[in-house]
Design a protein around this motif. Structure first.
Motif, mmCIF file in Angstrom:
data_model
loop_
_atom_site.group_PDB
_atom_site.id
_atom_site.type_symbol
_atom_site.label_atom_id
_atom_site.label_comp_id
_atom_site.label_asym_id
_atom_site.label_seq_id
_atom_site.Cartn_x
_atom_site.Cartn_y
_atom_site.Cartn_z
ATOM 1 N N LEU A 198 -54.496 19.964 -24.993
ATOM 2 C CA LEU A 198 -54.255 19.235 -24.084
ATOM 3 C C LEU A 198 -54.100 18.252 -25.144
ATOM 4 N N SER A 199 -54.649 18.327 -26.678
ATOM 5 C CA SER A 199 -54.122 17.241 -27.754
ATOM 6 C C SER A 199 -53.256 17.823 -28.767
ATOM 7 N N ALA A 200 -52.777 19.432 -28.316
ATOM 8 C CA ALA A 200 -51.108 19.281 -28.267
ATOM 9 C C ALA A 200 -50.260 18.876 -27.746
ATOM 10 N N CYS A 201 -50.296 18.824 -26.693
ATOM 11 C CA CYS A 201 -49.503 18.971 -25.849
ATOM 12 C C CYS A 201 -48.886 17.693 -25.982
ATOM 13 N N LEU A 202 -49.904 15.836 -26.557
ATOM 14 C CA LEU A 202 -49.639 14.769 -26.632
ATOM 15 C C LEU A 202 -48.261 15.215 -27.503
ATOM 16 N N LEU A 203 -48.508 15.920 -28.710
ATOM 17 C CA LEU A 203 -47.493 16.263 -29.528
ATOM 18 C C LEU A 203 -46.294 16.750 -29.588
ATOM 19 N N ALA A 204 -46.087 18.071 -28.686
ATOM 20 C CA ALA A 204 -45.694 18.325 -28.418
ATOM 21 C C ALA A 204 -44.837 18.028 -27.523
ATOM 22 N N PHE A 205 -45.083 16.326 -26.605
ATOM 23 C CA PHE A 205 -44.423 15.952 -25.445
ATOM 24 C C PHE A 205 -42.767 15.099 -26.000
ATOM 25 N N PHE A 206 -43.592 14.921 -28.055
ATOM 26 C CA PHE A 206 -42.099 14.215 -28.795
ATOM 27 C C PHE A 206 -40.743 14.919 -29.068
ATOM 28 N N ALA A 207 -41.263 16.489 -28.532
ATOM 29 C CA ALA A 207 -40.462 17.449 -29.102
ATOM 30 C C ALA A 207 -39.074 17.113 -27.702
ATOM 31 N N PHE A 208 -39.686 16.429 -26.585
ATOM 32 C CA PHE A 208 -39.135 16.108 -25.815
ATOM 33 C C PHE A 208 -37.988 14.974 -25.225
ATOM 34 N N ILE A 209 -38.427 14.144 -26.456
ATOM 35 C CA ILE A 209 -37.795 12.893 -25.749
ATOM 36 C C ILE A 209 -36.368 12.851 -26.501
ATOM 37 N N GLY A 210 -35.531 12.549 -26.047
ATOM 38 C CA GLY A 210 -34.018 12.470 -26.666
ATOM 39 C C GLY A 210 -32.928 13.000 -25.323
ATOM 40 N N PHE A 211 -33.674 13.181 -24.489
ATOM 41 C CA PHE A 211 -32.990 13.783 -23.409
ATOM 42 C C PHE A 211 -32.299 12.758 -22.519
ATOM 43 N N GLU A 212 -32.618 11.297 -22.800
ATOM 44 C CA GLU A 212 -32.756 10.108 -21.745
ATOM 45 C C GLU A 212 -31.239 9.527 -22.965
ATOM 46 N N ASP A 213 -31.492 9.602 -23.560
ATOM 47 C CA ASP A 213 -29.625 9.332 -23.950
ATOM 48 C C ASP A 213 -28.585 9.505 -23.704
ATOM 49 N N MET A 214 -29.031 11.094 -23.333
ATOM 50 C CA MET A 214 -27.589 11.149 -22.576
ATOM 51 C C MET A 214 -27.226 10.277 -20.823
ATOM 52 N N VAL A 215 -28.104 9.605 -20.633
ATOM 53 C CA VAL A 215 -27.708 8.780 -19.635
ATOM 54 C C VAL A 215 -26.698 7.618 -20.248
ATOM 55 N N ASN A 216 -26.354 6.997 -21.799
ATOM 56 C CA ASN A 216 -26.273 6.288 -22.061
ATOM 57 C C ASN A 216 -24.198 6.973 -22.187
ATOM 58 N N VAL A 217 -24.076 7.707 -22.200
ATOM 59 C CA VAL A 217 -22.714 8.312 -21.770
ATOM 60 C C VAL A 217 -22.004 8.907 -20.595
ATOM 61 N N ALA A 218 -22.652 8.146 -19.711
ATOM 62 C CA ALA A 218 -22.598 8.160 -18.182
ATOM 63 C C ALA A 218 -20.918 7.802 -17.496
ATOM 64 N N GLU A 219 -20.610 7.358 -18.304
ATOM 65 C CA GLU A 219 -19.231 6.413 -17.563
ATOM 66 C C GLU A 219 -17.961 7.546 -18.991
ATOM 67 N N GLU A 220 -18.300 8.381 -19.813
ATOM 68 C CA GLU A 220 -17.386 9.592 -20.428
ATOM 69 C C GLU A 220 -18.034 10.267 -19.469
ATOM 70 N N VAL A 221 -18.380 10.717 -18.639
ATOM 71 C CA VAL A 221 -19.003 11.830 -17.394
ATOM 72 C C VAL A 221 -17.885 11.834 -16.741
ATOM 73 N N LYS A 222 -17.597 13.408 -16.332
ATOM 74 C CA LYS A 222 -16.491 13.396 -15.880
ATOM 75 C C LYS A 222 -17.630 13.769 -14.021
ATOM 76 N N ASN A 223 -16.949 13.074 -13.075
ATOM 77 C CA ASN A 223 -17.904 13.646 -11.406
ATOM 78 C C ASN A 223 -19.219 12.822 -11.848
ATOM 79 N N PRO A 224 -19.600 11.610 -12.813
ATOM 80 C CA PRO A 224 -21.042 11.424 -13.072
ATOM 81 C C PRO A 224 -22.500 11.527 -11.821
ATOM 82 N N LYS A 225 -22.294 11.546 -10.716
ATOM 83 C CA LYS A 225 -22.883 11.307 -9.943
ATOM 84 C C LYS A 225 -24.007 13.241 -9.547
#
Length: 408
Positions: A198-225
């Motif tokens: 569980l302690s290592a899980c808290l560190l591993a979580f930060f390896a997944f940070i970044g996916f949220e940036d995808m929403v900021n190119v939504a206006e340049e994505v085809k069929n975004p919905k």
């Protein structure tokens, strides 16, 4: 100049699902996995892969929340728009947008320094000059066009992923009996063992940070919905599989005492492979860092553009160049901020704060979706939707991670 928003140049929808996923993997599967394995192995031992699985499950709740919100509101500066809809507060929305910009520019600044350090091994120029050249060059690529810049990011992402694939393939080649040891990765029901996991899980979580940036190119994505939810979920799923495979190979190949003390843990897989692999990994690291800078500049410029179109920042920052169809002035501003941070501020300390910033944004985004779902009288149609339990769990897991940082 024609100031009519309907006739002035707009962002162009040119990104398909594959390009969106590669963009997402480029910003999610970053340089962190190249150095994070050793630290997680120090806490979880051979069970480090389980920590990454738990981290993937934890981040999935917020990822699902982002998927619905990106389907509801496919706009630039997505998090700011979500908070605006949920809390009906322009001030809080602006704060969230500025926090996202801060995390992106600080991250790009820190990565720029790293890129210059790697380049210095091949190009005998002072790091300060190399940093300037890197930021300006990447800025010009970001200005060139969204399709062109994301295509380049996609190529760099493929190279970066190839480096991780090389770890898996070489590890299996060097120790073919590894597959028979897979059951060793299953942890026993021992509280002390699970405490480390569980302690290592808290560190591993930060390896997944970044996916949220995808929403900021939504206006340049085809069929975004439809494309945005699919892109986010497939990115998280792909990252989870990649992390599990890489970490499993490393902990089954490298002695744990060496692994936990190494700043370059993946390099230990190639302990007897010769100098060629070291040089190859140095080149891959350059591509990985350049990719990180490019994606963060694209993201931050789109958030600035989005805030300006939402009338939260000066209108000139919402101007799109008629030739490149990119937010030229917003991109130039981001590059200027990146250079300023690189040369004047203690980037190391600021970079440490970006994780906390992102988790705070996660908390508010989950609350926004909860409020939106509670307040709506009729459910919208033709949108990706999740149960209200999903953002509730996303909120609690994000709060837990935020508080857990203080006793890690």
């Amino acid at each position: 100049m024609n100031s009519n928003p309907r006739t002035r140049p707009q962002l162009v929808r040119r990104l398909t699902l594959p390009l969106l996923i590669l963009y997402g993997l480029g910003v999610t599967v970053g340089a962190g996995i190249y150095v994070l394995v050793g630290t997680t192995a120090e806490r979880a031992g051979i069970y480090a892969p389980i920590s990454f699985i738990l981290a993937a499950i934890t981040v999935a709740f917020t990822g699902l929340a982002y998927s619905e919100l990106s389907s509801r509101y496919p706009v630039s500066a997505g998090e700011a728009a979500y908070v605006q809809k949920g809390f009906n507060s322009k001030t809080l929305s602006l704060i969230i947008g500025l926090l996202v910009i801060a995390s992106g520019t600080v991250s790009a600044s820190a990565i720029s320094i790293g890129a210059a350090a790697y380049l210095e091994n091949f190009i005998p120029i002072a790091p300060s000059i190399l940093t300037f050249i890197v930021v300006i060059s990447i800025g010009l690529v970001a200005i060139w066009g969204i399709l062109e810049s994301v295509l380049l990011a996609a190529v760099l992402t493929v190279i970066e992923l190839a480096g991780l694939g090389l770890v898996v393939i070489y590890g299996l080649y060097d120790e073919p009996t590894m597959l028979t040891r897979i059951p060793d990765l299953i942890p026993p029901f021992d509280p002390s063992v699970w405490g480390g996991i569980l302690s290592a899980c808290l560190l591993a979580f930060f390896a997944f940070i970044g996916f949220e940036d995808m929403v900021n190119v939504a206006e340049e994505v085809k069929n975004p919905k439809k494309t945005m939810p699919r892109g986010i979920l497939l990115t998280l799923l792909s990252a989870s599989v990649i992390y599990f495979l890489v970490v499993s190979v490393v902990v089954l190949t490298v002695p744990l005492d060496q692994l936990s003390q190494s700043a370059a843990p993946l390099q230990l897989v190639f302990h007897d492979s010769g100098e060629f692999i070291s040089v190859l990994f140095g080149v891959i690291a350059i591509f990985a860092t350049l990719n990180g800078i490019l994606i963060q500049i694209i993201m931050a410029s789109r958030v600035i553009y989005g805030l300006a179109t939402q009338e939260k920042l000066p209108a000139f920052l919402a101007q799109v160049n008629s030739i490149t169809h990119t937010p030229l002035k917003a991109t130039i501003l981001v590059c200027g901020i990146v250079l300023l941070l690189t040369y004047t501020l203690p980037i190391g300390k600021l970079a440490e704060a970006t994780s906390s910033i992102v988790i705070i944004v996660f908390c508010l985004v989950n609350v926004a979706l909860i409020k939106i779902k509670i307040s709506e009288k009729t459910k919208p149609v033709d949108l990706y939707q999740v149960s209200i339990l999903v953002p509730i769990l996303g909120l609690f897991t994000s709060l837990f991670l935020l508080l857990a940082q203080f006793w890690l």
